[in-house]
Design a protein around this motif. Structure first.
Motif, PDB file in Angstrom:
ATOM      1  N   ARG A  15       0.706  -1.097  -0.052  1.00 22.42           N
ATOM      2  CA  ARG A  15      -0.031   0.226   0.170  1.00 22.42           C
ATOM      3  C   ARG A  15       0.951   0.994  -0.074  1.00 22.42           C
ATOM      4  NH1 ARG A  15       0.212  -2.475   4.781  1.00 22.42           N
ATOM      5  NH2 ARG A  15       0.399  -0.792   6.644  1.00 22.42           N
ATOM      6  N   TYR A  16       2.244   1.283   0.859  1.00 22.01           N
ATOM      7  CA  TYR A  16       2.966   2.216   0.611  1.00 22.01           C
ATOM      8  C   TYR A  16       3.120   2.914  -1.350  1.00 22.01           C
ATOM      9  CZ  TYR A  16       3.515   0.765   5.123  1.00 22.01           C
ATOM     10  OH  TYR A  16       3.003   0.666   6.435  1.00 22.01           O
ATOM     11  N   ASP A  17       3.206   1.691  -1.762  1.00 16.91           N
ATOM     12  CA  ASP A  17       3.992   1.929  -3.616  1.00 16.91           C
ATOM     13  C   ASP A  17       2.236   2.744  -3.989  1.00 16.91           C
ATOM     14  OD1 ASP A  17       6.660   0.372  -2.496  1.00 16.91           O
ATOM     15  OD2 ASP A  17       5.442  -1.190  -3.312  1.00 16.91           O
ATOM     16  N   ARG A  18       2.206   1.682  -3.659  1.00 24.14           N
ATOM     17  CA  ARG A  18       0.217   2.018  -4.685  1.00 24.14           C
ATOM     18  C   ARG A  18       0.018   3.585  -4.114  1.00 24.14           C
ATOM     19  NH1 ARG A  18      -3.880  -1.980  -3.657  1.00 24.14           N
ATOM     20  NH2 ARG A  18      -4.119  -0.855  -1.661  1.00 24.14           N
ATOM     21  N   GLY A  19       0.112   4.193  -2.781  1.00 26.22           N
ATOM     22  CA  GLY A  19      -0.050   5.570  -2.468  1.00 26.22           C
ATOM     23  C   GLY A  19       1.099   6.973  -2.746  1.00 26.22           C
ATOM     24  N   ALA A  20       1.954   6.084  -3.106  1.00 29.08           N
ATOM     25  CA  ALA A  20       2.829   6.935  -3.336  1.00 29.08           C
ATOM     26  C   ALA A  20       2.608   7.005  -5.221  1.00 29.08           C
ATOM     27  CB  ALA A  20       4.246   6.344  -3.505  1.00 29.08           C
ATOM     28  N   ALA A  21       2.491   6.271  -5.306  1.00 33.79           N
ATOM     29  CA  ALA A  21       2.557   6.101  -7.001  1.00 33.79           C
ATOM     30  C   ALA A  21       0.861   7.072  -7.676  1.00 33.79           C
ATOM     31  CB  ALA A  21       2.307   5.232  -7.812  1.00 33.79           C
ATOM     32  N   ALA A  22       0.426   7.645  -6.905  1.00 33.12           N
ATOM     33  CA  ALA A  22      -1.002   7.591  -7.228  1.00 33.12           C
ATOM     34  C   ALA A  22      -0.895   9.084  -6.736  1.00 33.12           C
ATOM     35  CB  ALA A  22      -2.190   7.010  -5.860  1.00 33.12           C
ATOM     36  N   ALA A  23      -0.332   9.480  -5.403  1.00 32.96           N
ATOM     37  CA  ALA A  23       0.443  10.671  -5.151  1.00 32.96           C
ATOM     38  C   ALA A  23       1.058  11.818  -6.365  1.00 32.96           C
ATOM     39  CB  ALA A  23       1.020  10.605  -3.673  1.00 32.96           C
ATOM     40  N   ALA A  24       1.664  10.532  -7.118  1.00 38.35           N
ATOM     41  CA  ALA A  24       3.080  11.201  -8.138  1.00 38.35           C
ATOM     42  C   ALA A  24       2.111  11.374  -9.555  1.00 38.35           C
ATOM     43  CB  ALA A  24       4.298  10.900  -8.548  1.00 38.35           C
ATOM     44  N   GLY A  25       0.682  10.644  -9.246  1.00 40.70           N
ATOM     45  CA  GLY A  25       0.153  11.003 -10.573  1.00 40.70           C
ATOM     46  C   GLY A  25       1.033  10.030 -11.798  1.00 40.70           C
ATOM     47  N   VAL A  26       1.018   9.098 -11.081  1.00 36.70           N
ATOM     48  CA  VAL A  26       2.234   7.489 -12.326  1.00 36.70           C
ATOM     49  C   VAL A  26       1.511   6.103 -12.272  1.00 36.70           C
ATOM     50  CG1 VAL A  26       3.846   5.519 -11.762  1.00 36.70           C
ATOM     51  CG2 VAL A  26       4.334   8.891 -11.984  1.00 36.70           C
ATOM     52  N   ARG A  27       1.155   6.172 -13.301  1.00 42.58           N
ATOM     53  CA  ARG A  27       0.257   4.337 -13.012  1.00 42.58           C
ATOM     54  C   ARG A  27       0.983   3.671 -12.540  1.00 42.58           C
ATOM     55  NH1 ARG A  27      -0.877   0.803 -18.436  1.00 42.58           N
ATOM     56  NH2 ARG A  27      -2.747  -0.090 -17.829  1.00 42.58           N
ATOM     57  N   PHE A  28      -0.169   2.348 -11.945  1.00 41.88           N
ATOM     58  CA  PHE A  28       0.699   1.522 -10.415  1.00 41.88           C
ATOM     59  C   PHE A  28       0.325   0.032 -10.956  1.00 41.88           C
ATOM     60  CE2 PHE A  28       0.624  -0.530  -6.842  1.00 41.88           C
ATOM     61  CZ  PHE A  28       1.706  -0.967  -6.165  1.00 41.88           C
ATOM     62  N   VAL A  29       1.399  -0.849 -10.930  1.00 44.03           N
ATOM     63  CA  VAL A  29       1.549  -2.426 -11.540  1.00 44.03           C
ATOM     64  C   VAL A  29       1.312  -2.331  -9.899  1.00 44.03           C
ATOM     65  CG1 VAL A  29       1.903  -3.776 -12.697  1.00 44.03           C
ATOM     66  CG2 VAL A  29       2.077  -2.032 -13.629  1.00 44.03           C
ATOM     67  N   GLY A  30      -0.384  -3.488  -9.777  1.00 44.77           N
ATOM     68  CA  GLY A  30       0.347  -4.702  -8.422  1.00 44.77           C
ATOM     69  C   GLY A  30       1.105  -6.098  -8.826  1.00 44.77           C
ATOM     70  N   LEU A  31       2.017  -5.383  -7.731  1.00 44.31           N
ATOM     71  CA  LEU A  31       2.770  -7.194  -7.921  1.00 44.31           C
ATOM     72  C   LEU A  31       1.825  -8.255  -6.529  1.00 44.31           C
ATOM     73  CD1 LEU A  31       4.390  -9.701  -8.873  1.00 44.31           C
ATOM     74  CD2 LEU A  31       6.211  -8.520  -7.258  1.00 44.31           C
ATOM     75  N   GLY A  32       0.535  -8.867  -6.966  1.00 47.51           N
ATOM     76  CA  GLY A  32       0.322  -9.522  -6.231  1.00 47.51           C
ATOM     77  C   GLY A  32      -1.109  -8.240  -5.884  1.00 47.51           C
TER      78      GLY A  32
END
Length: 208
Positions: free
Chosen positions: A166-183
């Motif tokens: 969730r830390y990765d997903r939150g950082a990507a969202a806050a930066a406006g970067v598309r997020f690919v979740g691994l699992g």
């Protein structure tokens, strides 16, 4: 979305797994700084949160800088517990051949991250290794992602980020970067790192 120019990766849980090693070193930090080990129950839900949060959540009574020094000194004795994802190097080499820039975006300090990546023979495959101590705030704040984008010279719309927390997903969202979740659910979800190529948007075949 713009043409893809860069792929950003979380390190731990994506390129390699060092949770077991960290459980040992964080427990030792608890003994050193607060007089009692950080238990598995305390550690498990917080893994990947960053040094600043470690000092606060585990009530260690030390500065993040002091904790980083402790981690740097003591982590190597537990390095045998680190697992390197066998999909990582072939994937990174393929991205490089396609002209895509590659960055690591990790809450691990710069005193440790290059050594971990080097042990897995991955460090030389990245144009940027963005570590938590290089920016004011660690993930889930956007600082690390924005730092990597600046170093790579790409816009948020020209990058994707791969992460497993969730830390990765939150950082990507806050930066406006598309997020690919691994699992993990994201804009795209994959179950194995090697599946990433099939889910990337178009890239610039003329990129250098």
């Amino acid at each position: 979305m713009s043409v893809l120019r860069a792929v950003l990766f979380d390190m731990d849980g994506v390129l390699l797994k060092s949770e077991e090693a960290w459980a040992h070193v964080v427990a030792a930090a608890g003994v050193h700084f607060r007089g009692s080990p950080v238990t598995r129950e305390e550690f498990a839900p917080t893994f990947g949160q960053g040094t600043q949060a470690d000092t606060e959540v585990f009530r260690l009574g030390c500065s993040p800088e002091a904790l980083d020094r402790f981690y740097t000194e003591h982590f190597p004795r537990y390095a045998q517990h680190v697992w390197v994802n066998p999909d990582a190097r072939p994937l990174l080499e393929t991205l490089g051949r396609r002209g895509l820039r590659r960055a690591v975006v990790t809450n691990t300090a710069s005193t440790l991250a290059p050594a971990l990546l080097g042990a897995g023979h991955l460090a030389e495959l990245f144009e940027c290794i963005a570590c938590a101590n290089l920016v004011p705030r660690s993930k889930p704040a956007p600082d690390l992602v924005l730092y990597a984008l600046e170093k790579l010279g790409v816009a948020a719309s020209e990058a994707v980020m791969v992460g497993d927390s969730r830390y990765d997903r939150g950082a990507a969202a806050a930066a406006g970067v598309r997020f690919v979740g691994l699992g993990l659910d994201g804009d795209v979800r994959i179950e194995q790192l090697g599946a990433l190529l099939a889910h990337l948007p178009p890239w610039d075949s003329n990129a250098q």
